[in-house]
Design a protein around this motif. Structure first.
Motif, PDB file in Angstrom:
ATOM      1  N   ALA A 309     -10.782 -29.245  -3.442  1.00 45.23           N
ATOM      2  CA  ALA A 309     -11.166 -30.444  -4.190  1.00 45.23           C
ATOM      3  C   ALA A 309     -12.664 -30.452  -4.476  1.00 45.23           C
ATOM      4  N   GLN A 312     -13.780 -28.503  -7.689  1.00 47.33           N
ATOM      5  CA  GLN A 312     -13.206 -28.802  -9.000  1.00 47.33           C
ATOM      6  C   GLN A 312     -14.223 -29.440  -9.944  1.00 47.33           C
ATOM      7  N   ASP A 313     -14.054 -29.142 -11.230  1.00 48.66           N
ATOM      8  CA  ASP A 313     -14.831 -29.805 -12.277  1.00 48.66           C
ATOM      9  C   ASP A 313     -13.994 -30.832 -13.041  1.00 48.66           C
ATOM     10  N   ILE A 315     -11.580 -33.946 -13.151  1.00 49.83           N
ATOM     11  CA  ILE A 315     -11.405 -35.061 -12.224  1.00 49.83           C
ATOM     12  C   ILE A 315      -9.950 -35.234 -11.801  1.00 49.83           C
ATOM     13  N   LEU A 318      -9.228 -32.616  -9.241  1.00 47.89           N
ATOM     14  CA  LEU A 318      -9.864 -33.049  -7.999  1.00 47.89           C
ATOM     15  C   LEU A 318      -8.940 -33.985  -7.218  1.00 47.89           C
ATOM     16  N   TYR A 321      -5.947 -32.173  -5.666  1.00 49.23           N
ATOM     17  CA  TYR A 321      -6.252 -31.374  -4.476  1.00 49.23           C
ATOM     18  C   TYR A 321      -6.497 -32.250  -3.254  1.00 49.23           C
ATOM     19  N   THR A 322      -7.052 -33.442  -3.447  1.00 42.00           N
ATOM     20  CA  THR A 322      -7.181 -34.335  -2.297  1.00 42.00           C
ATOM     21  C   THR A 322      -5.812 -34.666  -1.718  1.00 42.00           C
ATOM     22  N   TYR A 439     -15.778 -34.510  -0.625  1.00 45.39           N
ATOM     23  CA  TYR A 439     -15.083 -34.445  -1.918  1.00 45.39           C
ATOM     24  C   TYR A 439     -14.963 -35.801  -2.592  1.00 45.39           C
ATOM     25  N   PRO A 443     -18.349 -36.085  -6.136  1.00 41.22           N
ATOM     26  CA  PRO A 443     -17.920 -36.452  -7.493  1.00 41.22           C
ATOM     27  C   PRO A 443     -18.449 -37.817  -7.918  1.00 41.22           C
TER      28      PRO A 443
END
Length: 523
Positions: A309, A312-313, A315, A318, A321-322, A439, A443
Protein backbone atom coordinates in the motif's frame (compact mmCIF):
# COMPACT_ATOMS: atom_id res chain seq x y z
CA UNK A 1 -31.06 -24.74 16.20
CA UNK A 2 -34.39 -22.89 16.07
CA UNK A 3 -36.76 -23.47 13.16
CA UNK A 4 -38.63 -20.55 11.64
CA UNK A 5 -42.40 -20.36 11.56
CA UNK A 6 -42.24 -18.28 8.39
CA UNK A 7 -39.62 -18.39 5.60
CA UNK A 8 -38.26 -14.98 6.54
CA UNK A 9 -34.76 -15.55 5.18
CA UNK A 10 -36.20 -16.73 1.87
CA UNK A 11 -38.17 -13.49 1.71
CA UNK A 12 -34.93 -11.52 2.18
CA UNK A 13 -33.33 -13.56 -0.60
CA UNK A 14 -36.28 -13.17 -2.97
CA UNK A 15 -37.10 -9.47 -2.56
CA UNK A 16 -34.05 -8.04 -4.41
CA UNK A 17 -34.53 -10.65 -7.13
CA UNK A 18 -38.07 -9.46 -7.68
CA UNK A 19 -36.81 -5.89 -8.01
CA UNK A 20 -34.16 -6.94 -10.53
CA UNK A 21 -36.70 -8.88 -12.59
CA UNK A 22 -39.01 -5.86 -12.68
CA UNK A 23 -36.19 -3.72 -14.02
CA UNK A 24 -35.39 -6.36 -16.63
CA UNK A 25 -38.99 -6.97 -17.71
CA UNK A 26 -40.43 -3.44 -17.68
CA UNK A 27 -38.51 -1.07 -19.99
CA UNK A 28 -40.21 1.99 -18.54
CA UNK A 29 -38.78 1.22 -15.10
CA UNK A 30 -35.23 1.07 -16.43
CA UNK A 31 -35.25 4.81 -17.11
CA UNK A 32 -35.52 5.33 -13.35
CA UNK A 33 -33.50 2.24 -12.45
CA UNK A 34 -31.67 3.63 -9.45
CA UNK A 35 -34.86 5.01 -7.94
CA UNK A 36 -36.61 1.65 -8.28
CA UNK A 37 -33.58 -0.21 -6.93
CA UNK A 38 -33.31 2.23 -4.02
CA UNK A 39 -36.95 1.68 -3.05
CA UNK A 40 -36.47 -2.09 -3.20
CA UNK A 41 -33.23 -1.93 -1.17
CA UNK A 42 -34.84 0.28 1.48
CA UNK A 43 -37.77 -2.12 1.71
CA UNK A 44 -35.27 -4.95 2.08
CA UNK A 45 -33.54 -3.03 4.88
CA UNK A 46 -36.84 -2.46 6.71
CA UNK A 47 -37.75 -6.15 6.49
CA UNK A 48 -34.25 -7.15 7.62
CA UNK A 49 -34.43 -4.86 10.66
CA UNK A 50 -37.80 -6.35 11.57
CA UNK A 51 -36.44 -9.88 11.17
CA UNK A 52 -33.24 -9.43 13.14
CA UNK A 53 -34.53 -7.05 15.78
CA UNK A 54 -37.95 -8.58 16.31
CA UNK A 55 -37.55 -12.26 15.39
CA UNK A 56 -33.92 -13.18 16.07
CA UNK A 57 -33.17 -14.05 19.72
CA UNK A 58 -29.88 -12.31 20.49
CA UNK A 59 -29.80 -13.96 23.92
CA UNK A 60 -29.18 -17.25 22.07
CA UNK A 61 -26.85 -15.70 19.50
CA UNK A 62 -24.69 -18.80 19.14
CA UNK A 63 -27.51 -20.99 17.84
CA UNK A 64 -28.72 -21.10 14.24
CA UNK A 65 -32.13 -19.45 14.14
CA UNK A 66 -34.84 -18.71 11.59
CA UNK A 67 -33.97 -22.12 10.11
CA UNK A 68 -36.06 -23.23 7.14
CA UNK A 69 -35.44 -26.36 5.13
CA UNK A 70 -37.07 -28.05 2.13
CA UNK A 71 -35.85 -31.01 0.10
CA UNK A 72 -34.48 -29.69 -3.19
CA UNK A 73 -32.37 -32.29 -5.00
CA UNK A 74 -32.77 -35.45 -2.87
CA UNK A 75 -30.63 -37.62 -5.15
CA UNK A 76 -27.67 -35.34 -4.41
CA UNK A 77 -28.49 -34.66 -0.76
CA UNK A 78 -29.17 -30.99 -1.42
CA UNK A 79 -31.86 -29.06 0.45
CA UNK A 80 -32.97 -25.45 0.37
CA UNK A 81 -31.86 -24.75 3.91
CA UNK A 82 -31.29 -21.33 5.41
CA UNK A 83 -30.43 -20.27 8.94
CA UNK A 84 -28.22 -17.75 10.73
CA UNK A 85 -26.37 -17.39 14.00
CA UNK A 86 -25.14 -14.00 15.22
CA UNK A 87 -22.24 -13.91 12.75
CA UNK A 88 -24.50 -14.62 9.79
CA UNK A 89 -27.05 -12.10 11.05
CA UNK A 90 -24.59 -9.22 11.34
CA UNK A 91 -23.10 -9.98 7.92
CA UNK A 92 -26.55 -10.05 6.31
CA UNK A 93 -27.36 -6.73 7.98
CA UNK A 94 -24.05 -5.23 6.81
CA UNK A 95 -24.70 -6.31 3.23
CA UNK A 96 -28.28 -5.05 3.17
CA UNK A 97 -27.34 -1.73 4.80
CA UNK A 98 -24.57 -0.98 2.29
CA UNK A 99 -26.71 -1.51 -0.83
CA UNK A 100 -28.84 1.68 -0.55
CA UNK A 101 -25.69 3.61 0.39
CA UNK A 102 -24.01 2.39 -2.80
CA UNK A 103 -27.04 3.28 -4.93
CA UNK A 104 -27.27 6.82 -3.55
CA UNK A 105 -23.50 7.34 -3.66
CA UNK A 106 -23.39 6.69 -7.41
CA UNK A 107 -26.67 8.37 -8.29
CA UNK A 108 -25.21 10.44 -11.13
CA UNK A 109 -22.71 7.92 -12.50
CA UNK A 110 -24.67 7.05 -15.65
CA UNK A 111 -25.75 9.64 -18.21
CA UNK A 112 -27.68 6.93 -20.09
CA UNK A 113 -30.79 5.94 -18.04
CA UNK A 114 -30.87 2.50 -19.67
CA UNK A 115 -27.36 1.73 -18.47
CA UNK A 116 -28.30 3.07 -15.06
CA UNK A 117 -31.18 0.60 -14.93
CA UNK A 118 -28.95 -2.31 -15.86
CA UNK A 119 -26.33 -1.48 -13.26
CA UNK A 120 -29.01 -1.02 -10.59
CA UNK A 121 -30.50 -4.41 -11.48
CA UNK A 122 -27.08 -6.03 -11.15
CA UNK A 123 -26.69 -4.49 -7.68
CA UNK A 124 -30.00 -6.06 -6.65
CA UNK A 125 -29.00 -9.43 -8.05
CA UNK A 126 -25.75 -9.19 -6.11
CA UNK A 127 -27.72 -8.34 -2.96
CA UNK A 128 -29.68 -11.57 -3.42
CA UNK A 129 -26.50 -13.63 -3.49
CA UNK A 130 -24.97 -11.77 -0.55
CA UNK A 131 -27.98 -12.56 1.64
CA UNK A 132 -28.07 -16.15 0.41
CA UNK A 133 -24.38 -16.79 1.07
CA UNK A 134 -24.43 -15.52 4.64
CA UNK A 135 -27.67 -17.32 5.49
CA UNK A 136 -27.06 -20.65 3.69
CA UNK A 137 -27.43 -23.68 5.99
CA UNK A 138 -26.71 -26.13 3.18
CA UNK A 139 -23.13 -26.21 1.89
CA UNK A 140 -24.19 -26.76 -1.75
CA UNK A 141 -26.53 -23.77 -1.56
CA UNK A 142 -23.56 -21.80 -0.22
CA UNK A 143 -21.43 -23.03 -3.12
CA UNK A 144 -24.05 -22.19 -5.75
CA UNK A 145 -24.36 -18.63 -4.44
CA UNK A 146 -20.55 -18.42 -4.13
CA UNK A 147 -20.23 -19.12 -7.85
CA UNK A 148 -23.34 -17.34 -9.11
CA UNK A 149 -22.34 -13.99 -7.62
CA UNK A 150 -19.43 -13.92 -10.09
CA UNK A 151 -21.84 -13.18 -12.96
CA UNK A 152 -23.14 -9.78 -11.76
CA UNK A 153 -19.71 -8.85 -10.44
CA UNK A 154 -18.02 -9.65 -13.75
CA UNK A 155 -20.48 -7.38 -15.56
CA UNK A 156 -20.22 -4.63 -12.94
CA UNK A 157 -16.43 -4.60 -13.31
CA UNK A 158 -15.97 -5.26 -17.01
CA UNK A 159 -18.94 -3.39 -18.48
CA UNK A 160 -19.64 -0.68 -15.92
CA UNK A 161 -16.15 0.04 -14.60
CA UNK A 162 -14.01 3.10 -15.26
CA UNK A 163 -11.10 3.62 -17.62
CA UNK A 164 -10.57 2.11 -21.04
CA UNK A 165 -12.49 -0.98 -22.11
CA UNK A 166 -9.46 -3.23 -22.54
CA UNK A 167 -8.23 -2.59 -18.99
CA UNK A 168 -11.69 -3.14 -17.54
CA UNK A 169 -12.16 -6.43 -19.35
CA UNK A 170 -8.69 -7.64 -18.38
CA UNK A 171 -9.32 -6.90 -14.70
CA UNK A 172 -12.77 -8.49 -14.83
CA UNK A 173 -11.35 -11.61 -16.47
CA UNK A 174 -8.54 -11.86 -13.89
CA UNK A 175 -11.09 -11.58 -11.09
CA UNK A 176 -13.27 -14.23 -12.73
CA UNK A 177 -10.44 -16.70 -13.35
CA UNK A 178 -9.09 -16.44 -9.80
CA UNK A 179 -12.56 -16.88 -8.32
CA UNK A 180 -13.52 -19.73 -10.64
CA UNK A 181 -10.28 -21.56 -9.88
CA UNK A 182 -11.00 -21.39 -6.16
CA UNK A 183 -14.60 -22.42 -6.70
CA UNK A 184 -13.62 -25.46 -8.76
CA UNK A 185 -11.22 -26.62 -6.05
CA UNK A 186 -14.02 -26.25 -3.51
CA UNK A 187 -16.36 -28.23 -5.75
CA UNK A 188 -13.78 -31.01 -5.76
CA UNK A 189 -13.93 -31.02 -1.98
CA UNK A 190 -17.72 -31.30 -2.02
CA UNK A 191 -17.54 -34.24 -4.43
CA UNK A 192 -14.94 -35.90 -2.22
CA UNK A 193 -17.22 -35.54 0.80
CA UNK A 194 -20.07 -37.23 -1.06
CA UNK A 195 -17.79 -40.01 -2.30
CA UNK A 196 -16.05 -40.75 1.01
CA UNK A 197 -19.19 -41.04 3.12
CA UNK A 198 -20.87 -44.48 2.86
CA UNK A 199 -23.82 -44.54 0.48
CA UNK A 200 -26.13 -45.62 3.29
CA UNK A 201 -25.66 -42.16 4.85
CA UNK A 202 -26.54 -40.25 1.65
CA UNK A 203 -29.74 -38.68 2.95
CA UNK A 204 -31.79 -35.99 1.21
CA UNK A 205 -30.29 -33.47 3.65
CA UNK A 206 -26.70 -34.73 3.35
CA UNK A 207 -25.16 -31.29 2.72
CA UNK A 208 -26.99 -29.51 5.52
CA UNK A 209 -24.45 -28.04 7.90
CA UNK A 210 -25.72 -29.89 10.97
CA UNK A 211 -25.69 -33.22 9.10
CA UNK A 212 -22.18 -32.69 7.75
CA UNK A 213 -20.80 -31.79 11.18
CA UNK A 214 -21.74 -35.29 12.32
CA UNK A 215 -20.63 -37.11 9.16
CA UNK A 216 -17.24 -35.43 8.74
CA UNK A 217 -16.23 -36.39 12.28
CA UNK A 218 -16.04 -40.05 11.16
CA UNK A 219 -13.93 -39.43 8.05
CA UNK A 220 -10.27 -40.38 7.93
CA UNK A 221 -7.95 -37.53 8.97
CA UNK A 222 -6.35 -37.47 5.51
CA UNK A 223 -9.76 -37.02 3.87
CA UNK A 224 -10.67 -34.27 6.32
CA UNK A 225 -7.42 -32.45 5.61
CA UNK A 226 -7.88 -32.79 1.85
CA UNK A 227 -11.38 -31.31 1.88
CA UNK A 228 -10.28 -28.64 4.37
CA UNK A 229 -7.49 -27.57 2.01
CA UNK A 230 -9.89 -27.45 -0.96
CA UNK A 231 -12.21 -25.14 0.97
CA UNK A 232 -9.31 -23.02 2.21
CA UNK A 233 -7.99 -22.45 -1.31
CA UNK A 234 -11.34 -20.96 -2.35
CA UNK A 235 -11.64 -18.86 0.77
CA UNK A 236 -8.01 -17.67 0.69
CA UNK A 237 -8.54 -16.33 -2.83
CA UNK A 238 -11.73 -14.62 -1.79
CA UNK A 239 -10.32 -13.25 1.49
CA UNK A 240 -7.76 -12.29 -0.21
CA UNK A 241 -4.57 -13.72 1.28
CA UNK A 242 -1.02 -13.43 0.00
CA UNK A 243 0.00 -14.87 -2.49
CA UNK A 244 -3.43 -15.23 -4.17
CA UNK A 245 -4.41 -11.59 -3.67
CA UNK A 246 -3.21 -9.98 -6.91
CA UNK A 247 -6.64 -9.84 -8.53
CA UNK A 248 -7.91 -7.32 -5.95
CA UNK A 249 -5.84 -4.18 -6.71
CA UNK A 250 -6.35 -4.63 -10.44
CA UNK A 251 -10.08 -4.92 -9.91
CA UNK A 252 -10.35 -1.98 -7.51
CA UNK A 253 -8.45 0.26 -9.92
CA UNK A 254 -11.15 -0.08 -12.61
CA UNK A 255 -14.34 -0.84 -10.68
CA UNK A 256 -16.81 1.86 -9.75
CA UNK A 257 -16.46 2.94 -6.11
CA UNK A 258 -19.82 1.36 -5.26
CA UNK A 259 -18.77 -1.93 -6.83
CA UNK A 260 -15.58 -1.92 -4.75
CA UNK A 261 -17.63 -1.19 -1.62
CA UNK A 262 -19.75 -4.30 -2.12
CA UNK A 263 -16.84 -6.43 -3.31
CA UNK A 264 -14.33 -5.61 -0.57
CA UNK A 265 -16.69 -4.45 2.16
CA UNK A 266 -18.98 -7.48 1.98
CA UNK A 267 -18.23 -10.15 -0.61
CA UNK A 268 -14.57 -10.65 0.22
CA UNK A 269 -15.74 -11.41 3.77
CA UNK A 270 -17.13 -14.63 2.30
CA UNK A 271 -13.55 -15.85 2.58
CA UNK A 272 -13.25 -15.30 6.32
CA UNK A 273 -16.91 -16.22 6.87
CA UNK A 274 -16.36 -19.52 5.07
CA UNK A 275 -13.26 -20.24 7.14
CA UNK A 276 -15.29 -19.75 10.31
CA UNK A 277 -18.66 -21.21 9.33
CA UNK A 278 -17.43 -24.17 7.25
CA UNK A 279 -13.74 -24.93 7.74
CA UNK A 280 -13.70 -24.67 11.54
CA UNK A 281 -17.10 -26.23 12.17
CA UNK A 282 -16.64 -29.17 9.77
CA UNK A 283 -12.90 -29.86 10.16
CA UNK A 284 -11.67 -28.72 13.60
CA UNK A 285 -8.86 -31.30 13.61
CA UNK A 286 -7.55 -30.22 10.23
CA UNK A 287 -7.85 -26.57 11.28
CA UNK A 288 -5.68 -27.17 14.34
CA UNK A 289 -3.03 -28.96 12.26
CA UNK A 290 -3.00 -26.27 9.57
CA UNK A 291 -3.16 -23.33 12.00
CA UNK A 292 0.63 -22.71 12.24
CA UNK A 293 0.99 -22.34 8.49
CA UNK A 294 -2.18 -20.27 8.12
CA UNK A 295 -1.20 -17.93 10.95
CA UNK A 296 2.19 -17.31 9.36
CA UNK A 297 0.54 -16.61 5.99
CA UNK A 298 -1.87 -14.26 7.75
CA UNK A 299 0.99 -12.24 9.26
CA UNK A 300 2.71 -12.18 5.88
CA UNK A 301 -0.51 -10.72 4.45
CA UNK A 302 -0.62 -8.10 7.20
CA UNK A 303 2.92 -6.93 6.48
CA UNK A 304 2.99 -7.41 2.72
CA UNK A 305 -0.36 -5.70 2.18
CA UNK A 306 0.76 -2.72 4.23
CA UNK A 307 4.12 -2.37 2.49
CA UNK A 308 2.50 -2.71 -0.93
CA UNK A 309 0.00 0.00 0.00
CA UNK A 310 2.85 2.39 0.82
CA UNK A 311 4.28 1.94 -2.66
CA UNK A 312 1.10 2.76 -4.60
CA UNK A 313 0.48 5.88 -6.67
CA UNK A 314 -3.15 5.09 -7.53
CA UNK A 315 -5.45 5.89 -4.63
CA UNK A 316 -7.91 3.04 -5.35
CA UNK A 317 -5.08 0.50 -5.49
CA UNK A 318 -3.78 1.93 -2.22
CA UNK A 319 -7.12 1.32 -0.49
CA UNK A 320 -7.32 -2.21 -1.90
CA UNK A 321 -3.87 -3.12 -0.59
CA UNK A 322 -4.78 -1.87 2.87
CA UNK A 323 -7.59 -4.41 2.78
CA UNK A 324 -5.12 -7.22 2.08
CA UNK A 325 -3.40 -6.22 5.31
CA UNK A 326 -6.67 -6.06 7.25
CA UNK A 327 -7.80 -9.46 6.01
CA UNK A 328 -4.53 -10.81 7.36
CA UNK A 329 -5.64 -9.75 10.85
CA UNK A 330 -8.99 -11.48 10.33
CA UNK A 331 -7.40 -14.75 9.26
CA UNK A 332 -4.89 -14.58 12.12
CA UNK A 333 -7.70 -14.13 14.63
CA UNK A 334 -9.62 -17.02 13.09
CA UNK A 335 -6.86 -19.63 13.38
CA UNK A 336 -4.69 -18.58 16.33
CA UNK A 337 -7.04 -20.48 18.63
CA UNK A 338 -8.01 -18.05 21.41
CA UNK A 339 -11.42 -16.62 22.22
CA UNK A 340 -10.49 -12.90 22.17
CA UNK A 341 -8.78 -13.27 18.80
CA UNK A 342 -11.66 -15.14 17.17
CA UNK A 343 -14.25 -12.69 18.47
CA UNK A 344 -11.99 -9.89 17.26
CA UNK A 345 -11.78 -11.47 13.80
CA UNK A 346 -15.57 -11.59 13.55
CA UNK A 347 -15.90 -8.02 14.82
CA UNK A 348 -13.19 -6.98 12.36
CA UNK A 349 -15.34 -8.21 9.46
CA UNK A 350 -18.07 -5.72 10.35
CA UNK A 351 -15.81 -2.82 11.34
CA UNK A 352 -13.72 -3.14 8.19
CA UNK A 353 -16.86 -3.26 6.05
CA UNK A 354 -17.90 0.17 7.34
CA UNK A 355 -14.53 1.95 7.16
CA UNK A 356 -13.50 0.51 3.80
CA UNK A 357 -16.85 1.51 2.30
CA UNK A 358 -16.14 5.12 3.27
CA UNK A 359 -12.56 4.93 2.00
CA UNK A 360 -13.57 3.59 -1.41
CA UNK A 361 -16.40 6.09 -1.85
CA UNK A 362 -14.33 9.12 -0.83
CA UNK A 363 -11.33 8.05 -2.90
CA UNK A 364 -13.60 7.33 -5.85
CA UNK A 365 -15.31 10.71 -5.63
CA UNK A 366 -11.92 12.43 -5.59
CA UNK A 367 -10.75 10.46 -8.62
CA UNK A 368 -13.99 11.16 -10.49
CA UNK A 369 -13.68 14.89 -9.90
CA UNK A 370 -10.10 15.03 -11.15
CA UNK A 371 -10.44 12.40 -13.87
CA UNK A 372 -7.56 10.42 -12.34
CA UNK A 373 -6.72 8.46 -9.23
CA UNK A 374 -2.99 9.15 -9.54
CA UNK A 375 -1.97 10.69 -6.22
CA UNK A 376 0.99 12.40 -7.89
CA UNK A 377 -1.51 14.71 -9.59
CA UNK A 378 -2.86 16.06 -6.29
CA UNK A 379 -1.69 18.45 -3.61
CA UNK A 380 -3.30 20.70 -1.03
CA UNK A 381 -6.78 19.20 -1.43
CA UNK A 382 -7.70 19.93 2.18
CA UNK A 383 -7.94 23.59 1.11
CA UNK A 384 -9.95 22.76 -2.01
CA UNK A 385 -12.20 19.99 -0.67
CA UNK A 386 -12.00 20.30 3.13
CA UNK A 387 -15.03 18.11 3.88
CA UNK A 388 -13.76 15.31 1.65
CA UNK A 389 -10.29 15.60 3.18
CA UNK A 390 -11.59 15.50 6.74
CA UNK A 391 -13.85 12.52 6.12
CA UNK A 392 -11.05 10.65 4.30
CA UNK A 393 -8.80 11.14 7.32
CA UNK A 394 -11.48 10.02 9.80
CA UNK A 395 -12.25 6.94 7.71
CA UNK A 396 -8.57 6.14 7.38
CA UNK A 397 -8.03 6.49 11.11
CA UNK A 398 -10.93 4.10 11.71
CA UNK A 399 -9.31 1.70 9.28
CA UNK A 400 -5.93 1.81 11.04
CA UNK A 401 -7.51 1.30 14.47
CA UNK A 402 -7.44 4.69 16.17
CA UNK A 403 -8.98 4.30 19.68
CA UNK A 404 -12.60 5.41 19.70
CA UNK A 405 -13.22 4.37 16.11
CA UNK A 406 -14.47 1.09 14.70
CA UNK A 407 -11.17 -0.62 13.92
CA UNK A 408 -9.53 -0.32 17.33
CA UNK A 409 -11.41 -2.89 19.42
CA UNK A 410 -11.29 -5.78 16.93
CA UNK A 411 -7.63 -5.22 16.06
CA UNK A 412 -6.69 -4.99 19.73
CA UNK A 413 -8.61 -8.21 20.45
CA UNK A 414 -6.83 -10.07 17.63
CA UNK A 415 -3.41 -8.91 18.84
CA UNK A 416 -4.21 -9.63 22.48
CA UNK A 417 -5.49 -13.11 21.62
CA UNK A 418 -2.43 -13.79 19.46
CA UNK A 419 -0.14 -12.73 22.30
CA UNK A 420 -1.77 -15.35 24.52
CA UNK A 421 -0.79 -18.11 22.08
CA UNK A 422 2.42 -16.86 20.42
CA UNK A 423 4.38 -13.80 21.49
CA UNK A 424 6.72 -13.82 18.44
CA UNK A 425 3.77 -13.99 16.07
CA UNK A 426 2.04 -11.14 17.90
CA UNK A 427 5.17 -8.99 17.66
CA UNK A 428 5.37 -9.53 13.92
CA UNK A 429 1.67 -8.66 13.60
CA UNK A 430 2.16 -5.45 15.59
CA UNK A 431 4.50 -4.20 12.89
CA UNK A 432 1.42 -4.09 10.68
CA UNK A 433 0.00 -1.42 13.00
CA UNK A 434 3.09 0.74 12.47
CA UNK A 435 2.98 0.19 8.72
CA UNK A 436 -0.71 1.13 8.73
CA UNK A 437 0.08 4.55 10.18
CA UNK A 438 2.57 5.09 7.36
CA UNK A 439 0.27 4.00 4.53
CA UNK A 440 -2.44 6.31 5.85
CA UNK A 441 -0.47 9.43 6.72
CA UNK A 442 1.89 9.49 3.73
CA UNK A 443 -0.96 9.50 1.16
CA UNK A 444 -2.80 12.10 3.23
CA UNK A 445 0.30 14.28 3.17
CA UNK A 446 0.75 13.77 -0.58
CA UNK A 447 -2.84 14.42 -1.58
CA UNK A 448 -4.34 16.76 0.98
CA UNK A 449 -1.58 18.91 2.49
CA UNK A 450 0.57 21.62 0.94
CA UNK A 451 -0.44 24.08 -1.75
CA UNK A 452 -3.14 23.19 -4.30
CA UNK A 453 -2.13 22.40 -7.87
CA UNK A 454 -3.50 24.56 -10.63
CA UNK A 455 -5.26 21.71 -12.43
CA UNK A 456 -7.04 20.48 -9.26
CA UNK A 457 -7.41 23.77 -7.43
CA UNK A 458 -11.02 24.38 -8.41
CA UNK A 459 -12.55 20.94 -7.88
CA UNK A 460 -15.87 20.96 -6.00
CA UNK A 461 -16.18 19.64 -2.46
CA UNK A 462 -18.76 17.05 -1.45
CA UNK A 463 -22.34 17.93 -2.20
CA UNK A 464 -25.41 17.36 -0.03
CA UNK A 465 -26.09 13.88 -1.44
CA UNK A 466 -22.53 12.73 -0.89
CA UNK A 467 -22.49 14.14 2.64
CA UNK A 468 -25.74 12.33 3.43
CA UNK A 469 -24.16 9.06 2.28
CA UNK A 470 -21.28 9.55 4.69
CA UNK A 471 -23.45 10.29 7.72
CA UNK A 472 -24.44 6.66 8.49
CA UNK A 473 -20.94 5.37 7.74
CA UNK A 474 -19.18 7.84 10.04
CA UNK A 475 -21.84 7.31 12.70
CA UNK A 476 -21.25 3.55 12.51
CA UNK A 477 -17.48 4.06 12.90
CA UNK A 478 -18.00 5.94 16.15
CA UNK A 479 -20.75 3.67 17.48
CA UNK A 480 -18.73 0.50 16.85
CA UNK A 481 -15.69 2.14 18.39
CA UNK A 482 -17.38 3.44 21.52
CA UNK A 483 -20.26 1.01 22.11
CA UNK A 484 -18.55 -2.27 21.25
CA UNK A 485 -19.95 -4.46 24.03
CA UNK A 486 -23.22 -5.50 22.30
CA UNK A 487 -21.36 -6.74 19.21
CA UNK A 488 -18.78 -8.58 21.31
CA UNK A 489 -21.51 -10.17 23.45
CA UNK A 490 -23.40 -11.34 20.38
CA UNK A 491 -20.36 -12.85 18.66
CA UNK A 492 -18.76 -14.49 21.71
CA UNK A 493 -21.11 -17.52 21.82
CA UNK A 494 -20.41 -18.20 18.14
CA UNK A 495 -16.67 -18.16 18.79
CA UNK A 496 -17.05 -20.39 21.85
CA UNK A 497 -18.95 -22.99 19.81
CA UNK A 498 -16.25 -23.00 17.14
CA UNK A 499 -13.33 -23.12 19.58
CA UNK A 500 -14.71 -25.95 21.71
CA UNK A 501 -13.97 -28.82 19.27
CA UNK A 502 -10.67 -27.22 18.26
CA UNK A 503 -9.60 -27.07 21.90
CA UNK A 504 -10.55 -30.71 22.36
CA UNK A 505 -8.38 -31.69 19.39
CA UNK A 506 -5.47 -29.53 20.58
CA UNK A 507 -5.65 -31.09 24.08
CA UNK A 508 -5.36 -34.57 22.56
CA UNK A 509 -2.40 -33.56 20.37
CA UNK A 510 -0.49 -30.82 22.22
CA UNK A 511 2.47 -31.06 19.86
CA UNK A 512 0.42 -29.51 17.09
CA UNK A 513 -0.79 -26.51 19.05
CA UNK A 514 0.80 -23.49 20.61
CA UNK A 515 4.20 -25.00 21.42
CA UNK A 516 4.91 -25.83 17.79
CA UNK A 517 3.54 -22.50 16.63
CA UNK A 518 5.72 -20.50 19.01
CA UNK A 519 8.81 -22.61 18.36
CA UNK A 520 8.39 -22.41 14.59
CA UNK A 521 7.93 -18.64 14.53
CA UNK A 522 10.91 -18.15 16.83
CA UNK A 523 13.13 -20.17 14.51
Amino acid sequence: MVNAQLPLLSVLVALPTVGALLLAAVPALRKMGRAVALVVSLLELIVALWVFVGQFDWAAAGSHQLVESWVWIPEMGVSWSLGVNALGAVMVLLAIALVPIVLVAGWDEDADPARDGTYAALVLVLETFMVLIFSAFDVVVFYIAFEAMLIPLYLMIGRFGVGDEATRKAAAMKFLLFSLAGGLVMLGGLVALWAQVPAALHTDSFFRLDTLVTLTADLAPAVQMGVFISFMVAFAIKAPMVPVHTWLPDTAAVARPGTSVLLVGVLDKIGTFGMLALCLSLFPGAAVQAAPVLCVLAVVSVIWGGLAAIGQDDIMRLVSYTSVSHFGFMVLGTFIGTLPAMVGAMFYMVAHGVSIAAMFLLSGWLAQRAGTGDMRRFSGMQRVTPVLAGLWLVSGLASVALPGLSGFVPEYMVLMGTWQKSIPLALFAVTGVVIAAIYLLLPYQRVFTGGPRKETGSLPDLGAREKSVMVPLVAAMFILGIVSAPVISALTPVAEDLLSPMSAVADQAPATSSAVLTEGISK
